[in-house]
Design a protein around this motif. Structure first.
Motif, PDB file in Angstrom:
ATOM      1  N   GLN A  84      -7.174   3.659   8.736  1.00 30.55           N
ATOM      2  CA  GLN A  84      -7.041   2.214   8.884  1.00 30.55           C
ATOM      3  C   GLN A  84      -5.576   1.827   9.101  1.00 30.55           C
ATOM      4  O   GLN A  84      -5.263   1.016   9.976  1.00 30.55           O
ATOM      5  CB  GLN A  84      -7.588   1.512   7.644  1.00 30.55           C
ATOM      6  CG  GLN A  84      -7.367  -0.006   7.610  1.00 30.55           C
ATOM      7  CD  GLN A  84      -8.009  -0.724   8.787  1.00 30.55           C
ATOM      8  OE1 GLN A  84      -9.110  -0.383   9.210  1.00 30.55           O
ATOM      9  NE2 GLN A  84      -7.316  -1.728   9.334  1.00 30.55           N
ATOM     10  N   GLN A  95      -9.747   7.656   4.801  1.00 27.07           N
ATOM     11  CA  GLN A  95     -10.212   6.450   5.487  1.00 27.07           C
ATOM     12  C   GLN A  95      -9.123   5.380   5.512  1.00 27.07           C
ATOM     13  O   GLN A  95      -8.918   4.708   6.532  1.00 27.07           O
ATOM     14  CB  GLN A  95     -11.470   5.905   4.805  1.00 27.07           C
ATOM     15  CG  GLN A  95     -12.051   4.673   5.507  1.00 27.07           C
ATOM     16  CD  GLN A  95     -13.326   4.185   4.849  1.00 27.07           C
ATOM     17  OE1 GLN A  95     -13.887   4.855   3.987  1.00 27.07           O
ATOM     18  NE2 GLN A  95     -13.788   3.019   5.258  1.00 27.07           N
ATOM     19  N   GLU A  96      -8.422   5.229   4.413  1.00 22.13           N
ATOM     20  CA  GLU A  96      -7.340   4.242   4.333  1.00 22.13           C
ATOM     21  C   GLU A  96      -6.177   4.616   5.250  1.00 22.13           C
ATOM     22  O   GLU A  96      -5.537   3.743   5.857  1.00 22.13           O
ATOM     23  CB  GLU A  96      -6.870   4.103   2.884  1.00 22.13           C
ATOM     24  CG  GLU A  96      -7.890   3.418   1.987  1.00 22.13           C
ATOM     25  CD  GLU A  96      -7.541   3.555   0.511  1.00 22.13           C
ATOM     26  OE1 GLU A  96      -7.995   2.706  -0.286  1.00 22.13           O
ATOM     27  OE2 GLU A  96      -6.822   4.511   0.129  1.00 22.13           O
ATOM     28  N   LYS A  97      -5.919   5.919   5.388  1.00 25.96           N
ATOM     29  CA  LYS A  97      -4.874   6.378   6.305  1.00 25.96           C
ATOM     30  C   LYS A  97      -5.251   6.074   7.751  1.00 25.96           C
ATOM     31  O   LYS A  97      -4.403   5.652   8.546  1.00 25.96           O
ATOM     32  CB  LYS A  97      -4.634   7.882   6.131  1.00 25.96           C
ATOM     33  CG  LYS A  97      -3.910   8.239   4.844  1.00 25.96           C
ATOM     34  CD  LYS A  97      -3.739   9.748   4.712  1.00 25.96           C
ATOM     35  CE  LYS A  97      -3.043  10.108   3.409  1.00 25.96           C
ATOM     36  NZ  LYS A  97      -2.935  11.583   3.238  1.00 25.96           N
ATOM     37  N   ARG A 142       0.843  -1.197   0.000  1.00 28.97           N
ATOM     38  CA  ARG A 142       0.000   0.000   0.000  1.00 28.97           C
ATOM     39  C   ARG A 142       0.881   1.251   0.000  1.00 28.97           C
ATOM     40  O   ARG A 142       1.639   1.472   0.943  1.00 28.97           O
ATOM     41  CB  ARG A 142      -0.912   0.019   1.234  1.00 28.97           C
ATOM     42  CG  ARG A 142      -1.956  -1.078   1.257  1.00 28.97           C
ATOM     43  CD  ARG A 142      -2.707  -1.099   2.578  1.00 28.97           C
ATOM     44  NE  ARG A 142      -1.864  -1.569   3.676  1.00 28.97           N
ATOM     45  CZ  ARG A 142      -2.277  -1.651   4.956  1.00 28.97           C
ATOM     46  NH1 ARG A 142      -3.506  -1.282   5.279  1.00 28.97           N
ATOM     47  NH2 ARG A 142      -1.465  -2.090   5.887  1.00 28.97           N
ATOM     48  N   LEU A 174      -3.031   6.753  -0.375  1.00 25.33           N
ATOM     49  CA  LEU A 174      -4.131   6.409   0.518  1.00 25.33           C
ATOM     50  C   LEU A 174      -5.081   7.585   0.704  1.00 25.33           C
ATOM     51  O   LEU A 174      -4.652   8.732   0.867  1.00 25.33           O
ATOM     52  CB  LEU A 174      -3.598   5.977   1.883  1.00 25.33           C
ATOM     53  CG  LEU A 174      -2.663   4.759   1.922  1.00 25.33           C
ATOM     54  CD1 LEU A 174      -2.225   4.474   3.352  1.00 25.33           C
ATOM     55  CD2 LEU A 174      -3.346   3.536   1.319  1.00 25.33           C
TER      56      LEU A 174
END
Length: 258
Positions: A75, A71-73, A63, A68
């Protein structure tokens, strides 16, 4: 696995990191070493995401951090545990309260499940009877153990440790090293330790990245560090009187083999 690909960093027009490429292996204790001012702390901050490199990529199991979304950060941050140099415990919280903090902030578990997890982590670092003590009532080594328990409370995939043995006596330092190594292997984490402690390097250095003046000068492990061909690494490794004696032994062995 965490990967750094061609990472460079500047501050006020001054280059601090030069095109660093390195991988940090899952299930191993990965050490970043170097002299004060070498850039190793800046490099670790780039890996964590506290700083953004001007060039290059940081990847967590493929990743790309730059790619990112928010939201991905969030996570990714939930998958990271952090052990700070000074432990950074809350003075007004007990041992249990300190370990509970990240669980209250970020865990979806119920309160009873959070308590169960916190008690498990406290037991895992060998502090069964310290739940209700405050940081001022326990030793520096015990404080470090509390900080480790807090760092693993959310069961992270990645664990970052900044000078974990700073301020500790040699015996306690060994115990902390062994605890970090045991936890890394037990939970299959990617552990990255920023240190200048040669005892840690030789004790748990499964993978070692040596940073010198912002450059990645050498990559190896505790088994081959004494045979490194890097002059700057040798100057760092053999700086102490003890390791100078080791160097003399190695030189005698090399001479006898000729």
């Amino acid at each position: 696995m965490i990967e750094a690909k061609n990472v460079s960093k500047w501050f006020d027009g001054q280059r601090i990191l030069y095109d660093i490429t390195a991988t940090f292996d899952t299930g191993k204790t990965n050490l970043i070493i170097g002299q004060s001012g070498s850039g190793k702390t800046v490099f670790m901050k780039c890996l964590i995401g506290l700083m953004t490199p001007e060039e290059g990529e940081i990847l967590y199991d493929g990743r790309k951090m730059r790619s990112l979304n928010d939201q991905e950060k969030r996570q990714l941050r939930s998958e990271i545990g952090m052990l700070f140099q000074g432990s950074a415990l809350f003075d007004n919280e007990t041992v249990l309260g300190n370990v509970m903090f990240p669980l209250k902030m970020f865990s979806p578990l119920s309160h009873s499940e959070q308590l169960e997890r916190a008690h498990f982590c406290i037991r895992r670092v060998g502090l069964e009877n310290a739940d209700n003590k405050y940081p001022s009532e326990i030793s520096g080594g015990m404080q470090k153990r509390v900080a480790i328990a807090r760092a693993i409370a959310l069961n992270p995939k990645y664990l970052f440790c900044d000078e974990p043995n700073s301020g500790l006596d040699p015996k306690t330092s060994i115990l902390i090293d062994e605890l970090l190594s045991d936890i890394t292997h037990e939970y299959g984490m990617t552990t990255i330790i920023n240190t200048h402690d040669m005892n840690s390097v030789l004790g748990i250095g499964e993978k070692i990245i040596f940073i010198n003046k912002g450059h990645c000068d050498w990559i190896g492990n505790d088994k081959n560090i004494f045979r490194a061909k890097s002059e700057s690494l040798n100057d760092f490794v053999f700086a102490s009187k003890l390791f100078q004696e080791v160097k003399l032994v190695l030189e005698r062995e090399a001479e006898s083999e000729k």
